[in-house]
Design a protein around this motif. Structure first.
Motif, PDB file in Angstrom:
ATOM      1  N   ILE A 150       0.849  -1.196   0.000  1.00  0.00           N
ATOM      2  CA  ILE A 150       0.000   0.000   0.000  1.00  0.00           C
ATOM      3  C   ILE A 150       0.887   1.249   0.000  1.00  0.00           C
ATOM      4  O   ILE A 150       0.647   2.205  -0.744  1.00  0.00           O
ATOM      5  N   TYR A 151       1.936   1.220   0.818  1.00  0.00           N
ATOM      6  CA  TYR A 151       2.880   2.344   0.897  1.00  0.00           C
ATOM      7  C   TYR A 151       3.514   2.621  -0.466  1.00  0.00           C
ATOM      8  O   TYR A 151       3.586   3.781  -0.905  1.00  0.00           O
ATOM      9  N   LYS A 152       3.966   1.587  -1.153  1.00  0.00           N
ATOM     10  CA  LYS A 152       4.580   1.777  -2.476  1.00  0.00           C
ATOM     11  C   LYS A 152       3.578   2.356  -3.462  1.00  0.00           C
ATOM     12  O   LYS A 152       3.921   3.221  -4.279  1.00  0.00           O
ATOM     13  N   ASP A 153       2.333   1.905  -3.393  1.00  0.00           N
ATOM     14  CA  ASP A 153       1.293   2.453  -4.268  1.00  0.00           C
ATOM     15  C   ASP A 153       1.058   3.933  -3.968  1.00  0.00           C
ATOM     16  O   ASP A 153       0.883   4.746  -4.883  1.00  0.00           O
ATOM     17  N   LEU A 154       1.050   4.288  -2.681  1.00  0.00           N
ATOM     18  CA  LEU A 154       0.884   5.693  -2.296  1.00  0.00           C
ATOM     19  C   LEU A 154       2.049   6.543  -2.816  1.00  0.00           C
ATOM     20  O   LEU A 154       1.843   7.635  -3.358  1.00  0.00           O
ATOM     21  N   CYS A 155       3.271   6.049  -2.654  1.00  0.00           N
ATOM     22  CA  CYS A 155       4.448   6.790  -3.118  1.00  0.00           C
ATOM     23  C   CYS A 155       4.410   7.004  -4.627  1.00  0.00           C
ATOM     24  O   CYS A 155       4.783   8.081  -5.117  1.00  0.00           O
ATOM     25  N   ALA A 156       3.949   6.008  -5.362  1.00  0.00           N
ATOM     26  CA  ALA A 156       3.857   6.154  -6.825  1.00  0.00           C
ATOM     27  C   ALA A 156       2.913   7.300  -7.191  1.00  0.00           C
ATOM     28  O   ALA A 156       3.180   8.067  -8.114  1.00  0.00           O
ATOM     29  N   VAL A 157       1.824   7.424  -6.452  1.00  0.00           N
ATOM     30  CA  VAL A 157       0.882   8.526  -6.693  1.00  0.00           C
ATOM     31  C   VAL A 157       1.509   9.855  -6.288  1.00  0.00           C
ATOM     32  O   VAL A 157       1.478  10.836  -7.038  1.00  0.00           O
ATOM     33  N   ILE A 158       2.104   9.907  -5.103  1.00  0.00           N
ATOM     34  CA  ILE A 158       2.683  11.154  -4.590  1.00  0.00           C
ATOM     35  C   ILE A 158       3.808  11.651  -5.477  1.00  0.00           C
ATOM     36  O   ILE A 158       3.935  12.862  -5.707  1.00  0.00           O
ATOM     37  N   ASP A 159       4.603  10.746  -5.992  1.00  0.00           N
ATOM     38  CA  ASP A 159       5.710  11.157  -6.863  1.00  0.00           C
ATOM     39  C   ASP A 159       5.227  11.881  -8.113  1.00  0.00           C
ATOM     40  O   ASP A 159       5.961  12.688  -8.685  1.00  0.00           O
ATOM     41  N   GLN A 160       3.994  11.636  -8.500  1.00  0.00           N
ATOM     42  CA  GLN A 160       3.418  12.371  -9.640  1.00  0.00           C
ATOM     43  C   GLN A 160       3.108  13.825  -9.257  1.00  0.00           C
ATOM     44  O   GLN A 160       3.085  14.694 -10.122  1.00  0.00           O
ATOM     45  N   TYR A 161       2.877  14.098  -7.973  1.00  0.00           N
ATOM     46  CA  TYR A 161       2.555  15.452  -7.519  1.00  0.00           C
ATOM     47  C   TYR A 161       3.784  16.320  -7.360  1.00  0.00           C
ATOM     48  O   TYR A 161       3.696  17.533  -7.414  1.00  0.00           O
ATOM     49  N   LYS A 162       4.906  15.692  -7.069  1.00  0.00           N
ATOM     50  CA  LYS A 162       6.103  16.469  -6.740  1.00  0.00           C
ATOM     51  C   LYS A 162       6.506  17.349  -7.911  1.00  0.00           C
ATOM     52  O   LYS A 162       6.521  16.938  -9.045  1.00  0.00           O
ATOM     53  N   VAL A 163       6.865  18.568  -7.547  1.00  0.00           N
ATOM     54  CA  VAL A 163       7.220  19.552  -8.568  1.00  0.00           C
ATOM     55  C   VAL A 163       8.733  19.644  -8.674  1.00  0.00           C
ATOM     56  O   VAL A 163       9.459  19.504  -7.761  1.00  0.00           O
TER      57      VAL A 163
END
Length: 191
Positions: free
Chosen positions: A178-191
């Protein structure tokens, strides 16, 4: 600034995942539930106001919740961003959060909803209650909190979906997956 809303019903794993995300992305965790419990334990004026509401599994009024959240954010002027856990719970709270962050020259980067069904939630919270003894996790209060989520809080999701900020992640499975899935999403937000 990387501001995230981690969304999900009681027992979805928001607290567990928040801890991991905070460490990785160096964010400040703002959990309204933790803030409420701290104020209640410290017997502050706010704590006295919300104590009975929490004990009954009720939502704390928006004005109190928002004032407390703003105070917590203001305590961290050098933060790289925030993970909002358990907030917003209503569309008016979401709008107030947007306005507050806008006044600070910031915004919500993304909203991640942990998808967990009611059977799994009931099982998780019953287990958590055995370990932590949290008074808001007893069976009757739990039913009320889950009902509040599915009757009221879930309506916040379309607000963020209309802004193109909503992502859903399967909240059932191994914590690391679940953590890895969350990080994959968050990494798309990072500017």
């Amino acid at each position: 600034m990387l501001n995230l809303v981690l969304f999900g019903p009681p027992g979805a794993g928001k607290g567990t995942q928040s801890e991991k995300l905070i460490a990785k992305y160096q964010l400040v965790h703002v959990s309204t539930g933790d803030l409420f419990r701290a104020h209640v334990k410290g017997e502050t004026e706010l704590g006295k106001k919300v104590s009975q509401l929490l004990a009954d599994g009720e939502l704390v009024p928006d004005a109190i919740t928002i004032a407390m959240l703003e105070e917590e954010v203001d305590k961290n002027p050098d933060a790289k961003g925030f993970v909002f856990d358990g907030f917003p719970r209503t569309v008016p709270q979401a709008k107030e959060l947007d306005l507050f962050l806008e006044r600070k020259g910031s915004k919500i980067a993304g909203v991640i909803a942990l998808d967990v069904d009611q059977n799994e939630l009931t099982k998780r919270i019953a287990e958590r209650h055995k370990i932590s003894g949290r008074p808001d996790d007893d069976a009757e209060k739990l039913k009320k909190r889950i009902s509040e989520y599915f009757d009221k809080t879930i309506h916040v999701l379309p607000y963020y979906e209309a802004q193109g900020k909503l992502n859903k992640v399967n909240g059932i499975g191994e914590i690391e997956t679940i953590y890895k899935d969350l990080c994959a999403v968050i990494d798309q937000y990072k500017v």
